[in-house]
Motif scaffolding. Structure first.
Motif, PDB file in Angstrom:
ATOM      1  N   PRO A   1       1.020  38.704 -30.956  1.00 22.75           N
ATOM      2  CA  PRO A   1       1.171  37.445 -31.348  1.00 22.75           C
ATOM      3  C   PRO A   1       0.490  36.505 -30.017  1.00 22.75           C
ATOM      4  CG  PRO A   1       3.198  38.016 -31.994  1.00 22.75           C
ATOM      5  CD  PRO A   1       2.392  39.295 -31.418  1.00 22.75           C
ATOM      6  N   ARG A   2       0.986  36.748 -28.961  1.00 17.62           N
ATOM      7  CA  ARG A   2       0.338  36.132 -27.578  1.00 17.62           C
ATOM      8  C   ARG A   2      -0.947  36.450 -27.472  1.00 17.62           C
ATOM      9  NH1 ARG A   2      -1.305  37.014 -22.438  1.00 17.62           N
ATOM     10  NH2 ARG A   2      -0.330  35.733 -20.806  1.00 17.62           N
ATOM     11  N   CYS A   5      -2.356  33.895 -30.382  1.00 14.32           N
ATOM     12  CA  CYS A   5      -2.415  32.553 -29.513  1.00 14.32           C
ATOM     13  C   CYS A   5      -3.471  31.949 -28.855  1.00 14.32           C
ATOM     14  CB  CYS A   5      -0.852  32.324 -29.050  1.00 14.32           C
ATOM     15  SG  CYS A   5      -0.701  30.867 -28.200  1.00 14.32           S
ATOM     16  N   GLU A  22       6.160  32.762 -24.252  1.00 13.73           N
ATOM     17  CA  GLU A  22       6.807  32.858 -25.559  1.00 13.73           C
ATOM     18  C   GLU A  22       8.244  32.273 -25.622  1.00 13.73           C
ATOM     19  OE1 GLU A  22       7.412  36.119 -28.901  1.00 13.73           O
ATOM     20  OE2 GLU A  22       6.634  36.946 -27.007  1.00 13.73           O
ATOM     21  N   GLY A  24       9.828  31.900 -28.597  1.00 18.05           N
ATOM     22  CA  GLY A  24      10.548  32.570 -29.662  1.00 18.05           C
ATOM     23  C   GLY A  24       9.830  32.871 -30.839  1.00 18.05           C
ATOM     24  N   SER A  25      10.456  33.670 -31.774  1.00 14.22           N
ATOM     25  CA  SER A  25      10.063  34.079 -32.882  1.00 14.22           C
ATOM     26  C   SER A  25      10.580  33.487 -34.063  1.00 14.22           C
ATOM     27  CB  SER A  25       9.383  35.350 -33.130  1.00 14.22           C
ATOM     28  OG  SER A  25       9.016  35.884 -34.161  1.00 14.22           O
ATOM     29  N   ARG A  36       6.583  34.763 -40.430  1.00 15.37           N
ATOM     30  CA  ARG A  36       7.117  34.677 -39.002  1.00 15.37           C
ATOM     31  C   ARG A  36       6.570  33.670 -38.209  1.00 15.37           C
ATOM     32  NH1 ARG A  36      11.231  36.586 -36.254  1.00 15.37           N
ATOM     33  NH2 ARG A  36      11.844  38.053 -37.860  1.00 15.37           N
ATOM     34  N   GLN A  37       6.937  32.707 -37.681  1.00 13.80           N
ATOM     35  CA  GLN A  37       6.353  31.811 -36.785  1.00 13.80           C
ATOM     36  C   GLN A  37       6.690  32.063 -35.304  1.00 13.80           C
ATOM     37  OE1 GLN A  37       7.537  27.701 -37.313  1.00 13.80           O
ATOM     38  NE2 GLN A  37       6.391  26.620 -35.724  1.00 13.80           N
ATOM     39  N   HIS A  38       5.535  32.124 -34.509  1.00 19.84           N
ATOM     40  CA  HIS A  38       5.756  32.492 -32.990  1.00 19.84           C
ATOM     41  C   HIS A  38       5.306  31.132 -32.363  1.00 19.84           C
ATOM     42  CE1 HIS A  38       6.129  36.886 -33.805  1.00 19.84           C
ATOM     43  NE2 HIS A  38       5.153  36.611 -34.805  1.00 19.84           N
ATOM     44  N   ILE A  39       6.371  30.722 -31.360  1.00 16.60           N
ATOM     45  CA  ILE A  39       6.208  29.546 -30.724  1.00 16.60           C
ATOM     46  C   ILE A  39       5.739  29.979 -29.044  1.00 16.60           C
ATOM     47  CG2 ILE A  39       7.182  27.335 -30.064  1.00 16.60           C
ATOM     48  CD1 ILE A  39       9.047  27.848 -32.863  1.00 16.60           C
ATOM     49  N   PHE A  40       4.817  29.268 -28.664  1.00 19.59           N
ATOM     50  CA  PHE A  40       4.672  29.475 -27.191  1.00 19.59           C
ATOM     51  C   PHE A  40       4.303  28.275 -26.533  1.00 19.59           C
ATOM     52  CE2 PHE A  40       2.613  33.008 -29.558  1.00 19.59           C
ATOM     53  CZ  PHE A  40       3.055  34.114 -28.972  1.00 19.59           C
TER      54      PHE A  40
END
Length: 86
Positions: A1-2, A5, A22, A24-25, A36-40
């Motif tokens: 995910p990183r 992003c 990061e 959270g997910s 799933r949403q990954h937030i950065f």
């Protein structure tokens, strides 16, 4: 995910990530979907001067207070993005 992003940031905005944290997910709709949403939190470079947005899209940079105003006026109604902001 990183890595995704970083890649998508460059593709969609012409910005390079200089720092990526990061946050959270999350599963945004556990009742129906398992996506799933990954937030950065990302710090960036200046925009590539040769960057051209995709046809039909507009890129707008705003300060945090302006974003909050757009949200309160209903002009930025993207709930998953708003949730990530808060």
């Amino acid at each position: 995910p990183r890595e995704c992003c970083i890649r998508e940031l460059k593709e969609e905005t012409g910005l390079d990530a200089t720092s990526v944290l990061e946050l959270g997910s999350f599963i945004p709709d556990s009742g129906r979907l398992l996506n799933r949403q990954h937030i950065f939190r990302v710090k960036t470079s200046e925009q590539d001067p040769l960057f051209i947005p995709e046809p039909g899209s507009e890129l707008l940079f705003v300060q945090p207070a302006e974003l909050l105003r757009l949200i309160s006026e209903g002009r930025f109604p993207h709930l998953l993005h708003i949730a990530a902001l808060y």
